[in-house]
Structures are given as C-alpha cells and as structure tokens.
Scaffold this active site. Sequence first.
Site, PDB file in Angstrom:
ATOM      1  N   TYR A   1     -13.825   7.283 -13.121  1.00 33.35           N
ATOM      2  CA  TYR A   1     -13.609   6.191 -12.155  1.00 33.35           C
ATOM      3  C   TYR A   1     -14.265   4.899 -12.656  1.00 33.35           C
ATOM      4  CZ  TYR A   1     -14.532   3.113  -8.233  1.00 33.35           C
ATOM      5  OH  TYR A   1     -14.642   1.987  -7.449  1.00 33.35           O
TER       6      TYR A   1
ATOM      7  N   LEU B   1       2.060   0.887  -6.564  1.00 32.25           N
ATOM      8  CA  LEU B   1       1.902  -0.134  -7.619  1.00 32.25           C
ATOM      9  C   LEU B   1       2.519   0.326  -8.941  1.00 32.25           C
ATOM     10  CD1 LEU B   1      -1.636  -1.717  -7.875  1.00 32.25           C
ATOM     11  CD2 LEU B   1       0.543  -2.852  -7.483  1.00 32.25           C
TER      12      LEU B   1
ATOM     13  N   ASP C   1       0.866  -1.193   0.000  1.00 33.42           N
ATOM     14  CA  ASP C   1       0.000   0.000   0.000  1.00 33.42           C
ATOM     15  C   ASP C   1       0.895   1.232   0.000  1.00 33.42           C
ATOM     16  OD1 ASP C   1      -2.050   2.009   0.743  1.00 33.42           O
ATOM     17  OD2 ASP C   1      -3.282   0.253   1.201  1.00 33.42           O
TER      18      ASP C   1
ATOM     19  N   LYS D   1     -10.812   5.956  -5.751  1.00 31.72           N
ATOM     20  CA  LYS D   1     -12.225   5.556  -5.856  1.00 31.72           C
ATOM     21  C   LYS D   1     -13.240   6.685  -5.763  1.00 31.72           C
ATOM     22  CE  LYS D   1     -12.871   4.883  -0.939  1.00 31.72           C
ATOM     23  NZ  LYS D   1     -13.504   4.159   0.142  1.00 31.72           N
TER      24      LYS D   1
ATOM     25  N   ARG E   1     -30.425   1.811  -2.675  1.00 32.90           N
ATOM     26  CA  ARG E   1     -29.160   1.110  -2.910  1.00 32.90           C
ATOM     27  C   ARG E   1     -29.107  -0.200  -2.144  1.00 32.90           C
ATOM     28  NH1 ARG E   1     -29.219   4.559  -6.019  1.00 32.90           N
ATOM     29  NH2 ARG E   1     -27.636   6.073  -6.604  1.00 32.90           N
TER      30      ARG E   1
ATOM     31  N   ASP F   1     -26.625  10.150 -10.539  1.00 33.41           N
ATOM     32  CA  ASP F   1     -27.136   9.141  -9.605  1.00 33.41           C
ATOM     33  C   ASP F   1     -28.277   8.336 -10.228  1.00 33.41           C
ATOM     34  OD1 ASP F   1     -25.513   9.452  -7.461  1.00 33.41           O
ATOM     35  OD2 ASP F   1     -26.993  10.406  -6.148  1.00 33.41           O
TER      36      ASP F   1
ATOM     37  N   LYS G   1     -12.773   0.953 -13.988  1.00 30.98           N
ATOM     38  CA  LYS G   1     -13.195  -0.389 -13.572  1.00 30.98           C
ATOM     39  C   LYS G   1     -13.592  -1.223 -14.789  1.00 30.98           C
ATOM     40  CE  LYS G   1     -12.598   0.045  -9.160  1.00 30.98           C
ATOM     41  NZ  LYS G   1     -11.428  -0.601  -8.558  1.00 30.98           N
TER      42      LYS G   1
ATOM     43  N   SER H   1     -16.820  -3.015  -9.371  1.00 34.39           N
ATOM     44  CA  SER H   1     -17.840  -2.196  -8.693  1.00 34.39           C
ATOM     45  C   SER H   1     -19.164  -2.286  -9.443  1.00 34.39           C
ATOM     46  CB  SER H   1     -17.354  -0.745  -8.683  1.00 34.39           C
ATOM     47  OG  SER H   1     -18.398   0.127  -8.326  1.00 34.39           O
TER      48      SER H   1
HETATM   49  P1  NAD Z   1      -9.665   2.669   0.065  1.00 36.08           P
HETATM   50  O1  NAD Z   1      -9.271   3.951  -0.570  1.00 36.08           O
HETATM   51  O2  NAD Z   1      -9.988   2.668   1.512  1.00 36.08           O
HETATM   52  O3  NAD Z   1      -8.520   1.566  -0.185  1.00 36.08           O
HETATM   53  C1  NAD Z   1      -7.711   1.573  -1.326  1.00 36.08           C
HETATM   54  C2  NAD Z   1      -6.264   1.410  -0.872  1.00 36.08           C
HETATM   55  O4  NAD Z   1      -5.411   1.401  -2.023  1.00 36.08           O
HETATM   56  C3  NAD Z   1      -5.803   2.577   0.023  1.00 36.08           C
HETATM   57  O5  NAD Z   1      -5.203   2.045   1.177  1.00 36.08           O
HETATM   58  C4  NAD Z   1      -4.801   3.333  -0.868  1.00 36.08           C
HETATM   59  O6  NAD Z   1      -3.801   3.941  -0.082  1.00 36.08           O
HETATM   60  C5  NAD Z   1      -4.277   2.211  -1.754  1.00 36.08           C
HETATM   61  N1  NAD Z   1      -3.748   2.655  -3.055  1.00 36.08           N
HETATM   62  C6  NAD Z   1      -4.365   3.441  -3.987  1.00 36.08           C
HETATM   63  N2  NAD Z   1      -3.556   3.593  -5.057  1.00 36.08           N
HETATM   64  C7  NAD Z   1      -2.423   2.884  -4.809  1.00 36.08           C
HETATM   65  C8  NAD Z   1      -1.216   2.650  -5.537  1.00 36.08           C
HETATM   66  N3  NAD Z   1      -0.981   3.200  -6.739  1.00 36.08           N
HETATM   67  N4  NAD Z   1      -0.265   1.866  -4.977  1.00 36.08           N
HETATM   68  C9  NAD Z   1      -0.454   1.318  -3.761  1.00 36.08           C
HETATM   69  N5  NAD Z   1      -1.570   1.498  -3.025  1.00 36.08           N
HETATM   70  C10 NAD Z   1      -2.536   2.279  -3.544  1.00 36.08           C
HETATM   71  O7  NAD Z   1     -10.871   2.073  -0.783  1.00 36.08           O
HETATM   72  P2  NAD Z   1     -11.852   0.855  -0.440  1.00 36.08           P
HETATM   73  O8  NAD Z   1     -13.185   1.419  -0.152  1.00 36.08           O
HETATM   74  O9  NAD Z   1     -11.214  -0.075   0.515  1.00 36.08           O
HETATM   75  O10 NAD Z   1     -11.931   0.209  -1.898  1.00 36.08           O
HETATM   76  C11 NAD Z   1     -11.053  -0.838  -2.291  1.00 36.08           C
HETATM   77  C12 NAD Z   1     -11.295  -1.130  -3.745  1.00 36.08           C
HETATM   78  O11 NAD Z   1     -12.667  -1.468  -3.945  1.00 36.08           O
HETATM   79  C13 NAD Z   1     -11.006   0.024  -4.698  1.00 36.08           C
HETATM   80  O12 NAD Z   1     -10.408  -0.479  -5.867  1.00 36.08           O
HETATM   81  C14 NAD Z   1     -12.384   0.596  -4.993  1.00 36.08           C
HETATM   82  O13 NAD Z   1     -12.429   1.210  -6.253  1.00 36.08           O
HETATM   83  C15 NAD Z   1     -13.238  -0.655  -4.953  1.00 36.08           C
HETATM   84  N6  NAD Z   1     -14.647  -0.388  -4.604  1.00 36.08           N
HETATM   85  C16 NAD Z   1     -14.951   0.304  -3.478  1.00 36.08           C
HETATM   86  C17 NAD Z   1     -16.286   0.565  -3.161  1.00 36.08           C
HETATM   87  C18 NAD Z   1     -16.665   1.372  -1.955  1.00 36.08           C
HETATM   88  O14 NAD Z   1     -17.784   1.896  -1.914  1.00 36.08           O
HETATM   89  N7  NAD Z   1     -15.821   1.504  -0.939  1.00 36.08           N
HETATM   90  C19 NAD Z   1     -17.307   0.087  -3.999  1.00 36.08           C
HETATM   91  C20 NAD Z   1     -16.955  -0.636  -5.132  1.00 36.08           C
HETATM   92  C21 NAD Z   1     -15.612  -0.866  -5.426  1.00 36.08           C
HETATM   93  C1  WQD Z   2     -25.960   6.290  -1.824  1.00 33.79           C
HETATM   94  C2  WQD Z   2     -27.330   6.989  -1.900  1.00 33.79           C
HETATM   95  C3  WQD Z   2     -27.224   9.128  -2.997  1.00 33.79           C
HETATM   96  C4  WQD Z   2     -24.646  11.008  -0.001  1.00 33.79           C
HETATM   97  C5  WQD Z   2     -20.861   5.191  -4.832  1.00 33.79           C
HETATM   98  C6  WQD Z   2     -20.076   5.121  -6.113  1.00 33.79           C
HETATM   99  C7  WQD Z   2     -19.982   3.700  -6.570  1.00 33.79           C
HETATM  100  C8  WQD Z   2     -19.430   2.797  -5.460  1.00 33.79           C
HETATM  101  C9  WQD Z   2     -20.154   2.980  -4.171  1.00 33.79           C
HETATM  102  C10 WQD Z   2     -17.070   2.560  -5.767  1.00 33.79           C
HETATM  103  C11 WQD Z   2     -27.592   7.656  -3.250  1.00 33.79           C
HETATM  104  C12 WQD Z   2     -27.591   9.297  -1.540  1.00 33.79           C
HETATM  105  C13 WQD Z   2     -25.421  10.114  -0.706  1.00 33.79           C
HETATM  106  C14 WQD Z   2     -25.274  12.133   0.610  1.00 33.79           C
HETATM  107  C15 WQD Z   2     -27.396  11.382  -0.232  1.00 33.79           C
HETATM  108  N1  WQD Z   2     -18.058   3.100  -5.172  1.00 33.79           N
HETATM  109  N2  WQD Z   2     -26.775  10.294  -0.814  1.00 33.79           N
HETATM  110  N3  WQD Z   2     -26.633  12.266   0.454  1.00 33.79           N
HETATM  111  O1  WQD Z   2     -23.553   6.739  -5.283  1.00 33.79           O
HETATM  112  O2  WQD Z   2     -24.588   4.471  -4.770  1.00 33.79           O
HETATM  113  O3  WQD Z   2     -22.171   4.677  -5.067  1.00 33.79           O
HETATM  114  O4  WQD Z   2     -20.210   4.378  -3.834  1.00 33.79           O
HETATM  115  O5  WQD Z   2     -17.068   1.802  -6.681  1.00 33.79           O
HETATM  116  O6  WQD Z   2     -19.153   3.696  -7.691  1.00 33.79           O
HETATM  117  O7  WQD Z   2     -20.741   5.900  -7.084  1.00 33.79           O
HETATM  118  O8  WQD Z   2     -23.170   5.595  -3.045  1.00 33.79           O
HETATM  119  O9  WQD Z   2     -23.105   6.349  -0.703  1.00 33.79           O
HETATM  120  O10 WQD Z   2     -22.615   8.019  -2.519  1.00 33.79           O
HETATM  121  O11 WQD Z   2     -24.957   7.185  -2.253  1.00 33.79           O
HETATM  122  O12 WQD Z   2     -28.612  11.546  -0.329  1.00 33.79           O
HETATM  123  O13 WQD Z   2     -24.616  12.977   1.213  1.00 33.79           O
HETATM  124  O14 WQD Z   2     -27.335   8.062  -0.930  1.00 33.79           O
HETATM  125  O15 WQD Z   2     -27.929  10.014  -3.819  1.00 33.79           O
HETATM  126  O16 WQD Z   2     -28.967   7.534  -3.496  1.00 33.79           O
HETATM  127  P1  WQD Z   2     -23.467   5.442  -4.624  1.00 33.79           P
HETATM  128  P2  WQD Z   2     -23.379   6.831  -2.083  1.00 33.79           P
END
Ligand code: NAD
Ligand code: WQD
Length: 355
Positions: free
Chosen positions: A148, A59, A31, A84, A230, A294, A152, A124
Amino acid sequence: MAVLITGGAGYIGSHTCVELLDAGFEVVILDNFINSKPEAIERIREITGKEVKTYTADLLNMEKVNQVFEENDIESVIHFAGLKAVGESVYYPLRYYHNNITGTLVLCEVMKAHNVKRLVFSSSATVYGMPDRVPISEDFPTAALNPYGRTKLMIEEILKDLYNSDQEWSIALLRYFNPIGAHKSGLIGEDPNGIPNNLMPYITQVAIGKLRELNVFGNQYSTKDGTGVRDYIHVVDLAKGHLRALEKVSTSSGVEAYNLGTGKGYSVLEMVSAFEKASREKIPYQIVEPRPGDAAICYSNPLKAREQLGWVAEKDIDQMCEDSWRWQKSNPNGYKNMQKDNLHLLKNGDFFMKK
Ligand code: NAD
Ligand code: WQD
C-alpha cells in the site's frame, strides 16, 4: 466548471465534497463503491441541500472515465480513489498496484487528453516509513514498508515525472497523518468493512458494544506511556486542507508535497482516555504484542501547509472524539445498503437517488 472527486463517496472524499459544496463549488463524483455506499451521497445532499452528479464507475475503465470528462466541464481533480488497507495490501499486492497505480495512470491520461492539469492527490504519512525523528517535515527521506505504502510512493514519483515532462501541470501531494472524527451532523463518517484496522473506529465499536475490548499493540515503545504515538487530525480539518490545495493548484504550476497533520502526538492510551471523556463510555483494553511494521512515534511538522496553503488544523482531540462518537452512535451499523427500491438504476450502472 466542476471539480471531479474520485472516491468521493469514501470517508475523506465525502467530507471534502461537503466542504466544496458549502463553498459554492460544483462537484462531480466518480466512485465504484468498492469501499463505500451510495447512501453517503444521499447524506451529502442532506447536509448541503445540493445534488451531486455521481458516476458509478471504475477508474480502471478508461472509456467511462473519458465519458465523465466529455459530459462535464471539469477544471480540476481531487483524487481519493484507492484501496487503503495496509494488511490486505500484503496479501493482494497485485490488486493494490493495479487499482491504485493503474487507476491513477488512467486518470492522468484522460486528464491530459482533456487538457485538465490541476490535480490534488491523496498521499499519506506512510511514505515516511519508519521516521528516525519527529516532527516529520516534507523533506524527510521516504520509504515504504508495505505494498500500500509503495503505491503511494510510486504515484508521487509518477506525478513528479508527469510535471517534469510538462510544466503546465499543477499537482499537490497531500500527505495525511491519521484522520479521525466525522461531520458534526453525525450524518457522514468512517464506515469500515468488517473489523476495523485503525484505532479510532476500533474504539468506537468497542464503545457501541460490537467489539469486546481494544487490543493495544505494545506498551514498551520509547514514548510517554510506552504505547504508539500518532498525529490524529479531524477529517473536517483535512477536508478544508483540500480546498486550500485546490486554490494553490489553480493559481500556480508545480508539484509539491504537503503534510496535513496537527503537529501534535497522542499515545494510544491518551486516545482511550480522551474518548472515554468525550463519550462517557468505558473502553476495556488489553496490552498485546506490537503490530509488525508499526512506528513508535509519528507526527508532522505542518509548517509548510501553513505557510504555502494558509491552512492549519483547528479542531482538538476532544472534538475529534466527540464527533467520532456521535457518528458511531447515530449509525451503529454504518451506512445502510441502499434498497434497490430507493434507486433508479440505469443500464450502464449509473444511478439516481429517488427522493
Ligand atoms: P475510503 O476507502 O473511504 O475511500 C476511497 C474511495 O475510493 C471509496 O469510496 C472507494 O469505493 C473508491 N475507490 C477505490 N478504488 C476505486 C476505483 N478503482 N475506481 C473508483 N473508485 C474507487 O478511503 P479514505 O479513508 O476516504 O481515503 C481516501 C484516500 O486517502 C485513499 O487514497 C487513501 O489511501 C488515502 N489516505 C487515507 C488515510 C486514512 O487513514 N483514511 C490516510 C492517508 C491516506
Ligand atoms: C494508530 C496507533 C497502533 C489499532 C494507518 C496506516 C497509514 C494511514 C493511516 C493510510 C498505532 C495503535 C491501532 C488497534 C492499537 N493510512 N492501534 N490497536 O498505523 O498510524 O496508520 O492509518 O494511508 O498508512 O498505516 O494508524 O489507526 O492503525 O494505529 O493499539 O486496534 O494505534 O499500533 O500506534 P497507523 P492506526
């Protein structure tokens, strides 16, 4: 034999490390802490009682990634590392494409050079764009609405091409819905920088008094109460899904996408009520304009993961809210920045925690 976890200090990565360590896996984390803190690693040790070998590495640095593979007996990789934030990706598309896509290319090059061909990738639900019906199955059309999301989708395509070129690869594309919640210990959880973009961390910061009120993005959608719906999934359930996916890629080759969600949809106002019940805190809110891009409703059909991975989400919305709240209450300011005094810093940027 070890599992390499890129992005293992992050929100989902740290929870997955805990589940892997508890299940007896050897874990190596890579990381660069761009969106996480070293203290998360210390907390993983506190929960599991196990040390985790951690590389502070980007990375994008192929030499360094190669060193990780040289120094460890890696048999598979769970690849979380990536940027993200949807809104940020619109302003800094090149940063997102470079970090997420080039980062994955470097990882796969090094894996190939070391004959490691088992990969679990963090995709995602964003790859479904604006779905025209629900529940969403893996065979639905894909689309991206922002840079973003495009990273993906592009990475999914790259990984499919990789498999087509060499059928020894075994790759799981895990399409997460909306992860919330935290480990029951309250020691690890989501620690966003600045004002949260996502609903649950915003709600918990209102509850703790850091933010005044929640802005609800629109109440005129065609949903049960007009607010967005959601599929919220507990991060520990999500972490467990990675163990099932790891088993899958270890026992068969191929490239497959799996939805990781509960299959249930909750509206923003339902989430507010569920959180108020779990925390006994009032969440003031106001209705504001819808957020551009959204979808009204987004929830999964999680059947494929049940049938092919033997995985189902078990925790309900009340547990998700209780655990999110416990984490926020115990860590009102998230993880601390580790004092330099607590770290043995090495010249190359690696560090060890002092006990
Ligand atoms: P996060 O930001 O908490 O974790 C990502 C980690 O990757 C962090 O610790 C960051 O420091 C590290 N990182 C980023 N770029 C890097 C690089 N170039 N080299 C080394 N380390 C690096 O995010 P998360 O919520 O734990 O998400 C993890 C993965 O899941 C991400 O790929 C994100 O896109 C995907 N994802 C997250 C969500 C969500 O809502 N949290 C939803 C769908 C997909
Ligand atoms: C959830 C609901 C908003 C904030 C996002 C990324 C998606 C994935 C997950 C990485 C929606 C509403 C939100 C606020 C609100 N991440 N909302 N007030 O948009 O479903 O997904 O996170 O891959 O790619 O787009 O999640 O938590 O932002 O929103 O009313 O302050 O809450 O409109 O209906 P979302 P979210």
